[in-house]
Write a protein that holds these residues in place. Structure first.
Motif, PDB file in Angstrom:
ATOM      1  N   GLN A   1      10.842   4.196 -17.373  1.00 16.65           N
ATOM      2  CA  GLN A   1       9.462   3.242 -17.754  1.00 16.65           C
ATOM      3  C   GLN A   1       8.146   3.866 -18.267  1.00 16.65           C
ATOM      4  OE1 GLN A   1       8.457   0.491 -14.720  1.00 16.65           O
ATOM      5  NE2 GLN A   1       7.213  -0.655 -15.997  1.00 16.65           N
ATOM      6  N   LEU A   2       7.948   4.859 -17.387  1.00 19.06           N
ATOM      7  CA  LEU A   2       6.548   5.574 -17.772  1.00 19.06           C
ATOM      8  C   LEU A   2       6.823   6.292 -19.201  1.00 19.06           C
ATOM      9  CD1 LEU A   2       5.677   6.707 -14.246  1.00 19.06           C
ATOM     10  CD2 LEU A   2       4.435   4.996 -15.495  1.00 19.06           C
ATOM     11  N   ILE A   3       7.812   7.036 -19.209  1.00 22.35           N
ATOM     12  CA  ILE A   3       7.568   7.922 -20.454  1.00 22.35           C
ATOM     13  C   ILE A   3       7.966   6.958 -21.699  1.00 22.35           C
ATOM     14  CG2 ILE A   3       9.221   9.492 -21.821  1.00 22.35           C
ATOM     15  CD1 ILE A   3       9.388  11.057 -18.733  1.00 22.35           C
ATOM     16  N   ASN A   4       8.825   6.040 -21.348  1.00 21.32           N
ATOM     17  CA  ASN A   4       8.865   4.925 -22.654  1.00 21.32           C
ATOM     18  C   ASN A   4       7.821   4.502 -23.072  1.00 21.32           C
ATOM     19  OD1 ASN A   4      11.462   5.730 -22.893  1.00 21.32           O
ATOM     20  ND2 ASN A   4      12.474   4.120 -21.756  1.00 21.32           N
ATOM     21  N   GLN A   5       6.945   3.975 -21.936  1.00 22.31           N
ATOM     22  CA  GLN A   5       5.388   3.275 -22.427  1.00 22.31           C
ATOM     23  C   GLN A   5       4.553   4.374 -23.318  1.00 22.31           C
ATOM     24  OE1 GLN A   5       3.811   2.493 -18.646  1.00 22.31           O
ATOM     25  NE2 GLN A   5       5.214   0.376 -18.192  1.00 22.31           N
ATOM     26  N   ALA A   6       4.686   5.565 -22.873  1.00 18.31           N
ATOM     27  CA  ALA A   6       3.864   6.728 -23.574  1.00 18.31           C
ATOM     28  C   ALA A   6       4.674   6.897 -25.016  1.00 18.31           C
ATOM     29  CB  ALA A   6       3.963   8.096 -23.006  1.00 18.31           C
ATOM     30  N   ARG A   7       5.944   6.819 -25.040  1.00 20.85           N
ATOM     31  CA  ARG A   7       6.582   7.124 -26.370  1.00 20.85           C
ATOM     32  C   ARG A   7       6.200   5.848 -27.265  1.00 20.85           C
ATOM     33  NH1 ARG A   7      12.712   9.187 -25.472  1.00 20.85           N
ATOM     34  NH2 ARG A   7      12.286  11.318 -24.624  1.00 20.85           N
ATOM     35  N   LYS A   8       6.060   4.444 -26.730  1.00 19.39           N
ATOM     36  CA  LYS A   8       6.124   3.462 -27.628  1.00 19.39           C
ATOM     37  C   LYS A   8       4.396   3.531 -28.286  1.00 19.39           C
ATOM     38  CE  LYS A   8       6.489  -1.216 -28.484  1.00 19.39           C
ATOM     39  NZ  LYS A   8       7.353  -2.393 -28.100  1.00 19.39           N
ATOM     40  N   ALA A   9       3.529   3.876 -27.375  1.00 14.87           N
ATOM     41  CA  ALA A   9       2.257   4.123 -27.738  1.00 14.87           C
ATOM     42  C   ALA A   9       2.063   5.199 -28.802  1.00 14.87           C
ATOM     43  CB  ALA A   9       1.193   4.447 -26.782  1.00 14.87           C
ATOM     44  N   GLN A  10       2.808   6.249 -28.986  1.00 14.00           N
ATOM     45  CA  GLN A  10       2.719   7.426 -29.752  1.00 14.00           C
ATOM     46  C   GLN A  10       3.506   6.729 -31.190  1.00 14.00           C
ATOM     47  OE1 GLN A  10       1.171  10.117 -29.749  1.00 14.00           O
ATOM     48  NE2 GLN A  10       1.996  10.620 -31.794  1.00 14.00           N
ATOM     49  N   TYR A  11       4.664   5.983 -30.736  1.00 13.78           N
ATOM     50  CA  TYR A  11       5.424   5.557 -32.074  1.00 13.78           C
ATOM     51  C   TYR A  11       4.347   4.688 -32.871  1.00 13.78           C
ATOM     52  CZ  TYR A  11       9.486   7.283 -29.735  1.00 13.78           C
ATOM     53  OH  TYR A  11      10.547   7.931 -29.206  1.00 13.78           O
ATOM     54  N   GLN A  12       3.677   3.752 -32.020  1.00 12.96           N
ATOM     55  CA  GLN A  12       2.987   2.717 -32.750  1.00 12.96           C
ATOM     56  C   GLN A  12       1.925   3.661 -33.572  1.00 12.96           C
ATOM     57  OE1 GLN A  12       2.082   0.346 -29.360  1.00 12.96           O
ATOM     58  NE2 GLN A  12       3.237  -1.306 -29.907  1.00 12.96           N
TER      59      GLN A  12
ATOM     60  N   LEU B   1       0.821  -1.242   0.272  1.00 11.12           N
ATOM     61  CA  LEU B   1      -0.051   0.034   0.107  1.00 11.12           C
ATOM     62  C   LEU B   1       0.822   1.167  -0.109  1.00 11.12           C
ATOM     63  CD1 LEU B   1      -2.897  -1.102   2.680  1.00 11.12           C
ATOM     64  CD2 LEU B   1      -3.025  -0.985  -0.138  1.00 11.12           C
ATOM     65  N   SER B   2       1.958   1.195   0.813  1.00  7.91           N
ATOM     66  CA  SER B   2       2.566   2.547   0.777  1.00  7.91           C
ATOM     67  C   SER B   2       3.391   2.598  -0.644  1.00  7.91           C
ATOM     68  CB  SER B   2       3.991   2.212   1.714  1.00  7.91           C
ATOM     69  OG  SER B   2       4.708   1.416   1.519  1.00  7.91           O
ATOM     70  N   PHE B   3       3.888   1.602  -1.394  1.00  5.82           N
ATOM     71  CA  PHE B   3       4.316   2.107  -2.882  1.00  5.82           C
ATOM     72  C   PHE B   3       3.479   2.514  -3.613  1.00  5.82           C
ATOM     73  CE2 PHE B   3       6.892  -2.263  -1.985  1.00  5.82           C
ATOM     74  CZ  PHE B   3       8.378  -1.580  -1.540  1.00  5.82           C
ATOM     75  N   SER B   4       2.318   2.302  -3.678  1.00  2.00           N
ATOM     76  CA  SER B   4       1.564   3.143  -4.301  1.00  2.00           C
ATOM     77  C   SER B   4       1.349   4.390  -4.052  1.00  2.00           C
ATOM     78  CB  SER B   4      -0.128   2.334  -4.269  1.00  2.00           C
ATOM     79  OG  SER B   4      -0.628   2.625  -3.015  1.00  2.00           O
ATOM     80  N   VAL B   5       1.654   4.991  -2.924  1.00  2.00           N
ATOM     81  CA  VAL B   5       1.439   6.381  -2.644  1.00  2.00           C
ATOM     82  C   VAL B   5       2.790   7.038  -3.232  1.00  2.00           C
ATOM     83  CG1 VAL B   5       1.882   7.702  -0.566  1.00  2.00           C
ATOM     84  CG2 VAL B   5       0.238   5.767  -0.409  1.00  2.00           C
ATOM     85  N   PHE B   6       3.909   6.250  -3.291  1.00  2.00           N
ATOM     86  CA  PHE B   6       5.248   6.779  -3.857  1.00  2.00           C
ATOM     87  C   PHE B   6       5.376   6.631  -5.196  1.00  2.00           C
ATOM     88  CE2 PHE B   6       6.177   5.687   0.512  1.00  2.00           C
ATOM     89  CZ  PHE B   6       6.468   7.031   1.069  1.00  2.00           C
ATOM     90  N   ALA B   7       4.436   6.042  -5.912  1.00  2.00           N
ATOM     91  CA  ALA B   7       4.508   5.559  -7.298  1.00  2.00           C
ATOM     92  C   ALA B   7       4.151   6.966  -8.115  1.00  2.00           C
ATOM     93  CB  ALA B   7       3.564   4.664  -7.739  1.00  2.00           C
ATOM     94  N   LEU B   8       4.845   7.017  -9.247  1.00  2.00           N
ATOM     95  CA  LEU B   8       4.901   8.159 -10.090  1.00  2.00           C
ATOM     96  C   LEU B   8       3.607   7.944 -11.039  1.00  2.00           C
ATOM     97  CD1 LEU B   8       8.379   9.303 -11.048  1.00  2.00           C
ATOM     98  CD2 LEU B   8       6.924  10.272  -9.287  1.00  2.00           C
ATOM     99  N   ASN B   9       3.143   8.914 -11.432  1.00  2.00           N
ATOM    100  CA  ASN B   9       2.148   8.739 -12.945  1.00  2.00           C
ATOM    101  C   ASN B   9       2.782   9.455 -13.865  1.00  2.00           C
ATOM    102  OD1 ASN B   9       1.362  11.680 -12.879  1.00  2.00           O
ATOM    103  ND2 ASN B   9      -0.106  11.219 -11.438  1.00  2.00           N
TER     104      ASN B   9
ATOM    105  N   ALA C   1       6.305  12.013 -13.882  1.00  2.00           N
ATOM    106  CA  ALA C   1       7.295  11.398 -14.666  1.00  2.00           C
ATOM    107  C   ALA C   1       7.767  12.702 -15.725  1.00  2.00           C
ATOM    108  CB  ALA C   1       7.079  10.257 -15.433  1.00  2.00           C
ATOM    109  N   MET C   2       7.012  13.263 -16.539  1.00  2.00           N
ATOM    110  CA  MET C   2       7.144  14.218 -17.346  1.00  2.00           C
ATOM    111  C   MET C   2       7.668  15.426 -16.578  1.00  2.00           C
ATOM    112  SD  MET C   2       6.415  12.742 -20.533  1.00  2.00           S
ATOM    113  CE  MET C   2       6.307  14.423 -21.665  1.00  2.00           C
ATOM    114  N   ASP C   3       7.114  15.889 -15.819  1.00  6.84           N
ATOM    115  CA  ASP C   3       7.501  16.844 -14.782  1.00  6.84           C
ATOM    116  C   ASP C   3       8.982  16.797 -14.369  1.00  6.84           C
ATOM    117  OD1 ASP C   3       5.223  18.208 -15.426  1.00  6.84           O
ATOM    118  OD2 ASP C   3       4.284  17.699 -13.280  1.00  6.84           O
ATOM    119  N   ALA C   4       9.242  15.558 -13.994  1.00  8.53           N
ATOM    120  CA  ALA C   4      10.753  15.112 -13.437  1.00  8.53           C
ATOM    121  C   ALA C   4      11.774  14.978 -14.412  1.00  8.53           C
ATOM    122  CB  ALA C   4      10.421  14.073 -12.471  1.00  8.53           C
ATOM    123  N   LEU C   5      11.297  14.587 -15.761  1.00 10.25           N
ATOM    124  CA  LEU C   5      12.348  14.513 -16.808  1.00 10.25           C
ATOM    125  C   LEU C   5      13.399  15.301 -16.889  1.00 10.25           C
ATOM    126  CD1 LEU C   5      13.149  12.402 -19.033  1.00 10.25           C
ATOM    127  CD2 LEU C   5      11.571  13.506 -20.627  1.00 10.25           C
ATOM    128  N   SER C   6      13.120  16.563 -17.105  1.00  7.95           N
ATOM    129  CA  SER C   6      14.258  17.519 -17.380  1.00  7.95           C
ATOM    130  C   SER C   6      15.006  17.460 -16.228  1.00  7.95           C
ATOM    131  CB  SER C   6      13.561  18.777 -17.822  1.00  7.95           C
ATOM    132  OG  SER C   6      12.820  19.346 -16.424  1.00  7.95           O
TER     133      SER C   6
END
Length: 114
Positions: free
Chosen positions: A63-74, A16-24, A28-33
């Motif tokens: 991982q999160l950004i790569n998932q979004a990128r793959k969807a866009q590339y597809q 349950l605590s991991f879900s609190v700390f997990a990024l959406n 992830a986009m905000d933290a990327l730069s």
């Protein structure tokens, strides 16, 4: 309380605590730069982010950004009738060209500071 119940409670609390700390994805986009500037992640020639230093949330960000990128590339692949691998390759090339000096890119299997 039996040892089994104690262990179960501890494991449940951890899950349950991991879900609190997990990024959406937005986080992830905000933290990327900042992750790029700190040298934690960099651009690979395959169009995806790679982890340079596994610190902070680098793996999760990538991982999160790569998932979004793959969807866009597809999506682009289907719309343009260009193979997914070619779309990835083109995106990787563009991303590495746009990478500012001081950040990392991966070429020929090695991380290089641009």
């Amino acid at each position: 309380m039996t040892i089994y119940k104690k262990v179960s409670c501890v494991l449940l609390s951890m899950v349950l605590s991991f879900s609190v700390f997990a990024l959406n994805l937005d986080q992830a986009m905000d933290a990327l730069s900042q992750a790029k500037a700190q040298g934690f992640v960099g651009e690979q020639d395959d169009g995806y982010l790679g982890v340079v230093k596994n610190e902070a949330n680098a793996s999760e960000i990538a991982q999160l950004i790569n998932q979004a990128r793959k969807a866009q590339y597809q999506k682009v692949s289907v719309e343009t009738n260009v193979s997914l691998s070619e779309v990835e390759k083109r995106a990787g090339s563009k991303a590495q060209e746009k990478t500012p000096a001081g950040q990392y890119i991966k070429q020929q299997g090695r991380w290089l500071k641009k």
